[in-house]
Structure formats: C-alpha cells, structure tokens
Design a protein around this motif. Structure first.
Motif, PDB file in Angstrom:
ATOM      1  N   TYR A 133       0.868  -1.197   0.108  1.00 24.02           N
ATOM      2  CA  TYR A 133       0.130   0.038   0.065  1.00 24.02           C
ATOM      3  C   TYR A 133       0.894   1.262  -0.124  1.00 24.02           C
ATOM      4  CZ  TYR A 133      -3.463   3.543   1.464  1.00 24.02           C
ATOM      5  OH  TYR A 133      -4.053   4.474   1.726  1.00 24.02           O
ATOM      6  N   GLU A 134       1.664   1.122   1.074  1.00 24.14           N
ATOM      7  CA  GLU A 134       2.718   2.581   1.103  1.00 24.14           C
ATOM      8  C   GLU A 134       3.609   2.641  -0.093  1.00 24.14           C
ATOM      9  OE1 GLU A 134       2.600   3.281   5.869  1.00 24.14           O
ATOM     10  OE2 GLU A 134       3.639   1.790   5.149  1.00 24.14           O
ATOM     11  N   PRO A 135       4.485   1.552  -0.447  1.00 19.51           N
ATOM     12  CA  PRO A 135       5.208   1.730  -1.786  1.00 19.51           C
ATOM     13  C   PRO A 135       4.391   2.083  -2.877  1.00 19.51           C
ATOM     14  CG  PRO A 135       5.833  -0.289  -0.398  1.00 19.51           C
ATOM     15  CD  PRO A 135       4.661   0.474   0.222  1.00 19.51           C
ATOM     16  N   ARG A 136       3.206   1.660  -3.129  1.00 19.37           N
ATOM     17  CA  ARG A 136       2.556   1.818  -4.120  1.00 19.37           C
ATOM     18  C   ARG A 136       2.197   3.213  -4.241  1.00 19.37           C
ATOM     19  NH1 ARG A 136      -3.416  -1.063  -4.854  1.00 19.37           N
ATOM     20  NH2 ARG A 136      -4.144  -0.038  -6.720  1.00 19.37           N
ATOM     21  N   ARG A 137       1.932   4.111  -3.099  1.00 17.70           N
ATOM     22  CA  ARG A 137       1.465   5.610  -3.259  1.00 17.70           C
ATOM     23  C   ARG A 137       3.062   6.179  -3.413  1.00 17.70           C
ATOM     24  NH1 ARG A 137      -2.018   3.096  -3.323  1.00 17.70           N
ATOM     25  NH2 ARG A 137      -3.972   2.998  -2.067  1.00 17.70           N
ATOM     26  N   MET A 138       4.025   5.852  -2.923  1.00 19.89           N
ATOM     27  CA  MET A 138       5.421   6.296  -3.401  1.00 19.89           C
ATOM     28  C   MET A 138       5.596   6.367  -4.765  1.00 19.89           C
ATOM     29  SD  MET A 138       6.598   7.743  -0.614  1.00 19.89           S
ATOM     30  CE  MET A 138       8.195   8.327  -1.188  1.00 19.89           C
ATOM     31  N   VAL A 139       5.328   5.070  -5.563  1.00 18.37           N
ATOM     32  CA  VAL A 139       5.629   5.141  -7.058  1.00 18.37           C
ATOM     33  C   VAL A 139       4.678   5.984  -7.637  1.00 18.37           C
ATOM     34  CG1 VAL A 139       4.876   3.603  -9.079  1.00 18.37           C
ATOM     35  CG2 VAL A 139       6.081   2.620  -6.778  1.00 18.37           C
ATOM     36  N   HIS A 140       3.433   6.517  -7.182  1.00 13.57           N
ATOM     37  CA  HIS A 140       2.734   7.576  -7.846  1.00 13.57           C
ATOM     38  C   HIS A 140       3.592   8.870  -7.570  1.00 13.57           C
ATOM     39  CE1 HIS A 140      -1.350   5.510  -6.563  1.00 13.57           C
ATOM     40  NE2 HIS A 140      -0.736   4.783  -7.566  1.00 13.57           N
ATOM     41  N   PHE A 141       3.896   9.137  -6.805  1.00 17.73           N
ATOM     42  CA  PHE A 141       4.944  10.200  -6.636  1.00 17.73           C
ATOM     43  C   PHE A 141       6.115  10.358  -7.540  1.00 17.73           C
ATOM     44  CE2 PHE A 141       9.019  11.768  -4.671  1.00 17.73           C
ATOM     45  CZ  PHE A 141       8.730  13.197  -4.598  1.00 17.73           C
ATOM     46  N   PHE A 142       6.956   9.355  -7.608  1.00 16.94           N
ATOM     47  CA  PHE A 142       7.873   9.274  -8.436  1.00 16.94           C
ATOM     48  C   PHE A 142       7.417   9.448 -10.058  1.00 16.94           C
ATOM     49  CE2 PHE A 142       9.617   6.886  -4.649  1.00 16.94           C
ATOM     50  CZ  PHE A 142      10.438   7.706  -4.316  1.00 16.94           C
ATOM     51  N   ALA A 143       6.453   8.559 -10.354  1.00 14.78           N
ATOM     52  CA  ALA A 143       6.123   8.620 -11.656  1.00 14.78           C
ATOM     53  C   ALA A 143       5.407   9.878 -12.100  1.00 14.78           C
ATOM     54  CB  ALA A 143       4.730   7.667 -11.835  1.00 14.78           C
ATOM     55  N   ALA A 144       4.784  10.670 -11.165  1.00 11.58           N
ATOM     56  CA  ALA A 144       4.374  12.162 -11.308  1.00 11.58           C
ATOM     57  C   ALA A 144       5.351  12.850 -11.747  1.00 11.58           C
ATOM     58  CB  ALA A 144       3.178  12.586 -10.168  1.00 11.58           C
ATOM     59  N   TYR A 145       6.381  12.765 -11.128  1.00 10.01           N
ATOM     60  CA  TYR A 145       7.480  13.784 -11.093  1.00 10.01           C
ATOM     61  C   TYR A 145       8.392  13.521 -12.358  1.00 10.01           C
ATOM     62  CZ  TYR A 145      12.207  15.944 -10.577  1.00 10.01           C
ATOM     63  OH  TYR A 145      13.276  16.778 -10.876  1.00 10.01           O
ATOM     64  N   PHE A 146       8.764  12.232 -12.666  1.00  9.26           N
ATOM     65  CA  PHE A 146       9.419  11.984 -13.924  1.00  9.26           C
ATOM     66  C   PHE A 146       8.424  12.239 -15.187  1.00  9.26           C
ATOM     67  CE2 PHE A 146      12.065   9.873 -10.825  1.00  9.26           C
ATOM     68  CZ  PHE A 146      13.385  10.441 -11.352  1.00  9.26           C
ATOM     69  N   LEU A 147       7.039  11.980 -14.952  1.00 10.71           N
ATOM     70  CA  LEU A 147       6.231  12.348 -16.062  1.00 10.71           C
ATOM     71  C   LEU A 147       6.303  13.645 -16.660  1.00 10.71           C
ATOM     72  CD1 LEU A 147       3.223   9.865 -15.707  1.00 10.71           C
ATOM     73  CD2 LEU A 147       5.040   9.886 -17.623  1.00 10.71           C
ATOM     74  N   PHE A 148       6.067  14.686 -15.417  1.00 11.31           N
ATOM     75  CA  PHE A 148       5.693  16.141 -15.492  1.00 11.31           C
ATOM     76  C   PHE A 148       7.497  16.500 -16.175  1.00 11.31           C
ATOM     77  CE2 PHE A 148       5.717  20.446 -14.517  1.00 11.31           C
ATOM     78  CZ  PHE A 148       4.436  20.618 -14.739  1.00 11.31           C
ATOM     79  N   THR A 149       8.313  16.091 -15.552  1.00 14.36           N
ATOM     80  CA  THR A 149       9.574  16.906 -16.179  1.00 14.36           C
ATOM     81  C   THR A 149      10.030  16.495 -17.487  1.00 14.36           C
ATOM     82  OG1 THR A 149      10.905  15.077 -14.831  1.00 14.36           O
ATOM     83  CG2 THR A 149      10.443  17.104 -13.790  1.00 14.36           C
ATOM     84  N   ASN A 150       9.446  15.299 -17.935  1.00 15.50           N
ATOM     85  CA  ASN A 150       9.857  14.934 -19.285  1.00 15.50           C
ATOM     86  C   ASN A 150       8.855  15.415 -20.282  1.00 15.50           C
ATOM     87  OD1 ASN A 150      12.128  12.584 -19.736  1.00 15.50           O
ATOM     88  ND2 ASN A 150      11.340  12.278 -17.693  1.00 15.50           N
ATOM     89  N   LEU A 151       7.608  15.516 -19.976  1.00 15.80           N
ATOM     90  CA  LEU A 151       6.496  15.970 -21.043  1.00 15.80           C
ATOM     91  C   LEU A 151       6.276  17.468 -20.894  1.00 15.80           C
ATOM     92  CD1 LEU A 151       4.002  13.096 -20.089  1.00 15.80           C
ATOM     93  CD2 LEU A 151       5.655  13.159 -22.191  1.00 15.80           C
ATOM     94  N   ILE A 152       6.647  18.289 -19.768  1.00 15.83           N
ATOM     95  CA  ILE A 152       6.165  19.815 -20.092  1.00 15.83           C
ATOM     96  C   ILE A 152       7.415  20.283 -19.992  1.00 15.83           C
ATOM     97  CG2 ILE A 152       4.961  21.461 -18.582  1.00 15.83           C
ATOM     98  CD1 ILE A 152       2.957  19.262 -19.356  1.00 15.83           C
ATOM     99  N   ASP A 153       7.649  20.581 -21.282  1.00 21.97           N
ATOM    100  CA  ASP A 153       9.268  21.136 -21.537  1.00 21.97           C
ATOM    101  C   ASP A 153       9.181  22.435 -22.222  1.00 21.97           C
ATOM    102  OD1 ASP A 153       8.061  20.492 -23.950  1.00 21.97           O
ATOM    103  OD2 ASP A 153       9.800  18.791 -24.562  1.00 21.97           O
ATOM    104  N   ASN A 154       8.247  23.263 -22.022  1.00 26.11           N
ATOM    105  CA  ASN A 154       8.348  24.612 -22.719  1.00 26.11           C
ATOM    106  C   ASN A 154       6.871  25.479 -21.880  1.00 26.11           C
ATOM    107  OD1 ASN A 154       5.767  24.291 -24.144  1.00 26.11           O
ATOM    108  ND2 ASN A 154       7.044  23.214 -25.546  1.00 26.11           N
TER     109      ASN A 154
END
Length: 451
Positions: A133-154
């Motif tokens: 349960y808790e590792p799964r929520r942390m995966v959401h955090f890491f996924a959101a960060y790397f998705l945002f920094t790779n996709l929102i680039d301007n």
C-alpha cells in the motif's frame, strides 16, 4: 481548444463510479490524447484527480466508494494507475527519457532508494511481502515527477497545464456547492456540514487561493483572469466546508510568506485586502449562523487536547516516537504496522497523521533526512528563481514558496506521501518547481539571455 477539451474530459471525474457512457467516452478520448499529445494527457489526468473525490461523508456517515477503490478487470489497479502506465509507455516511445534532468532529481532518487529499503525492511520484519500500500503510493509520487519533467518541456505547455488545473479546481468548488445545496455532507461535532474529506482537495483549494492572492497583490494578469476570480467564490466556499482544519493553518502560513516576500505597495495591498477579506468572512459567518461552528474549529487548533480527533493525533505521534526510538535506523518498514503502546479507548492506531514522523517511523532517520532534503531543495530552487529580474518568473517563485510553506505546515498533521492524490500531487509540484529552476518555462527573451 485544449482548455475546452480539458473541461469536457475532466468533468467525467464528477461521476464517482465508472458506470455509463460518459466515463467510457472520456477514457477513449484520453487514450487518443495519450498517443497524440502525452503532455496534454498528463494535464487531463491531473485534472481528473483534482475533480475525483476519494470519499464523501454523507449524513448517514457512510463512505461513498470511488474509482480509486475499483480495480479494473485483469489489471490489479485502478483507472488512474492504468493511465499512468500508458503515459509512461507513450513517453518512452516518443521521447528520450533522461533520468537526471535537474537538481531535484538527486534528492528524489535518494528518497526512492529509501523507499526500496523501507519495503525490504517491512517485508523482512513481517514476513509478508504483499503489503505494498505505502510503496504503491510512493510510486505514484515518482511517476508524477518524472512524467511531468519529461513531458512539460516549454512555457506553452506549462501555461496550459496551469489553466487546466485552475479550471478543474474551480469546477470542484462548484461541485462542492452543489453537494451542499442537495443536503450532502456530515454534520460534524462543530455543527458544521463538512463535504470533502480528502487531503488532496485541501491542497488544490489552498494552491488555487494562493495563486489568486499572489496575482491580486502583485497585480499580475492571468489568462482568463475574470473567470478565475468568479470561480474563487465556490472554491472559498468548498475550502471552508472541507473537513481538514490544518489547511486553515497552511493558507495563513502561505499568506504570511507572501507578506515577507513582498515589499512596498504589494505588502500594503496584502495587509489592506486581507483585513477586508477577514471582515467580510466574519460577517458572512455571523450572517449564516455558523459562528459557533467556525469558532469551535479554530479553537480546537489551539486547544488540541480538548478535542477528540486532535487529541487522537497527539496519541499517534507519541506511538510513532516510541517506534522511532525502537527502530531508529531503518524504521519498521514500508507497510509495517505500528505497535499500539499508548492506547485510545475509542479506536486502534490506524496511521501517523504527520509526514515527518511517518517517514522516520517507516524508513528511519535516513527516510526523514531524504524528505527534508526534498523539501529544502524545492525551497532553494524557488529562492534562486525569485532573484530573476523577470516579473513572471519572480511571481511564480513566490507562489512556489507560499505553496511549499503551506505543504510543510499541513505535513505536520497529514501523511502526504501516504495517500493516492496527495502523493501524485507532490510529484507534480516537485516537477513544476524543478523545470522552473532549470529555466525551461521562462519567457522567450529571458530564456535566450540565460543561454
């Protein structure tokens, strides 16, 4: 066009169960967007999370289930987790993934290492490796960060993302007013009918109000400003009718940071309009007969031991401190269950309503240091950006610092990495500050000068 499409799809999240034609249509369009424009798909996914409510307290005190609790057939996860996987796949296919992109990546990767160690510790101590349960929520955090920094680039993508967030939060405020008008909500101990109970709702409402406050005091014009001002009224209403009192503290702390950052006319406007807003709010509370309700809620903040739920937090913290003393280095592990040493007569210990104690208890002092490193790194990037001469960049940095202060204050009362929407929200916020710190959303002429 993107904003209109965003409003259409994000509105599907107002349905609490994935039943009927509209959610299916929204999912189909979302799939097309993920393949066509993954960054817009991420923006709409976040908007849907803003609009979706984890639970609504009804007058019967029953929790209404939401799509967060419904696993898809043949997929051990909910619709949001499926969309995260699809976005990650589209990002890997269409873009070159770069892990280290900014100064924020190092503390976040350190936190990821501590998460893995925490999971291994929890599994070893309990012998149960299915407590994810808790590792799964942390995966959401890491996924959101790397998705945002790779996709929102301007800057264009960032501005669209911001507009979609404001629109979704405004619609959520309207949804709250609609629920209240139809008799929804739980009459809590302060004789106030609370509507939204999730920490994510409070984060969204607080961020919206801090953005609008900073824009008003700095006299910065936002695209569609009149609409956002009109939507501020339902946002304020739903904010006041939310169950979590800690966001009152967070909002006041954020306004206080803006006061410290401002000078001259901006500071004087802040004092003047804050006093007017406080007076009007007080008049509204008295006129609606809610004086006892709101005064009791505020009093309970300053006298926590005299109020049951606040006193419950204190007992949680005492148990967490005992667990930390017994397991200082690695903690009890992610997914580990605290031993109830100090008891409450009304309930067993369910969790730790404190982000910092949660990190120390579950991941040891190393986990606590990584969480603090993460927050301090965000503050350092925002403070660096505030030194820029461009007004828009300075304005954004001030908002980041105000919101970050609110997050840190609320984290004293909430396990922000422990819930679905708040962990994803923190990853998005970290990504926003990160790309701003790397000069990727500056105005064109400033970006050219920085090169």
């Amino acid at each position: 066009m993107p904003l209109a499409l965003a409003l259409l799809i994000a509105a599907t999240a107002l349905w609490t169960l994935p039943v009927g034609f509209v959610p299916i249509l929204g999912g189909a369009i979302a799939l097309l967007l993920i393949c066509w424009q993954p960054w817009l798909g991420l923006s709409l996914l976040f908007a849907a999370q803003v609009l979706c409510t984890e639970d609504i307290l009804l007058r019967t005190e029953d929790l209404r289930p939401t799509i967060y609790y419904d696993s898809l057939p043949y997929f051990h996860g909910n619709i949001f987790e499926l969309m995260i996987l699809l976005l990650a796949g589209a990002m890997l296919v269409r873009y070159r993934l770069r892990i280290v992109r900014s100064r924020m990546d190092i503390p976040i990767l350190a936190l990821a290492v501590m998460t893995v160690i925490g999971y291994l510790t929890g599994g070893y101590n309990s012998g149960n490796w299915t407590r994810i349960y808790e590792p799964r929520r942390m995966v959401h955090f890491f996924a959101a960060y790397f998705l945002f920094t790779n996709l929102i680039d301007n800057r264009r993508k960032f501005d669209t993302f911001l507009l979609i967030f404001l629109a979704a939060t405004g619609l959520k405020g309207i949804h709250g007013m609609w629920l209240y008008a139809h008799g929804e909500g739980l009459m809590v101990k302060w004789r106030i009918r609370a509507i939204f109970t999730g920490w994510g709702d409070g984060l969204n409402f607080t961020t919206y109000l801090l953005i609008m406050a900073a824009a008003w005091f700095r006299r910065i014009r936002l695209p569609g400003q009149l609409l956002w001002w009109l939507l501020s009224f339902p946002v304020v209403f739903s904010f006041l009718m939310s169950y979590k009192r800690s966001f009152y503290i967070g909002l006041v702390a954020g306004i206080g940071v803006l006061f410290l950052l401002f000078d001259g006319d901006a500071r004087r406007r802040l004092l003047t309009y804050s006093a007017i807003a406080a007076f009007l709010g007080l008049a509204l509370i008295i006129a609606t007969g809610n004086w006892y309700a709101f005064s009791s809620r505020v009093a309970s903040i300053f006298q926590p031991k005299k109020e049951s739920s606040a006193n419950y937090r204190i007992v949680e913290w005492k148990n967490a401190l005992i667990a930390i003393r017994m397991n200082p280095w690695l903690g009890i592990g992610m997914g580990g269950i605290l031993t109830m040493i100090i008891f409450l007569s009304r309930t067993n210990l369910l969790g730790i309503h404190n982000t910092y104690l949660w990190a120390a208890a579950k991941m040891g002092f190393g986990g606590l240091l990584c969480v603090c490193w993460f927050l301090l790194s965000l503050a350092a990037l925002a403070l660096r950006d505030r030194k820029n001469s461009d007004a828009q960049t300075k304005f954004r940095a001030e908002i980041f610092l105000a919101v970050l202060t609110a997050i840190c204050c609320v984290g004293v009362f909430a396990p922000l990495f422990h819930q679905t929407r708040t962990s994803f929200w923190l990853g998005i916020f970290a990504g926003i500050v990160s790309i701003a710190g790397e000069k990727r959303i500056l105005p064109d002429h400033v970006a050219a000068t920085s090169k």
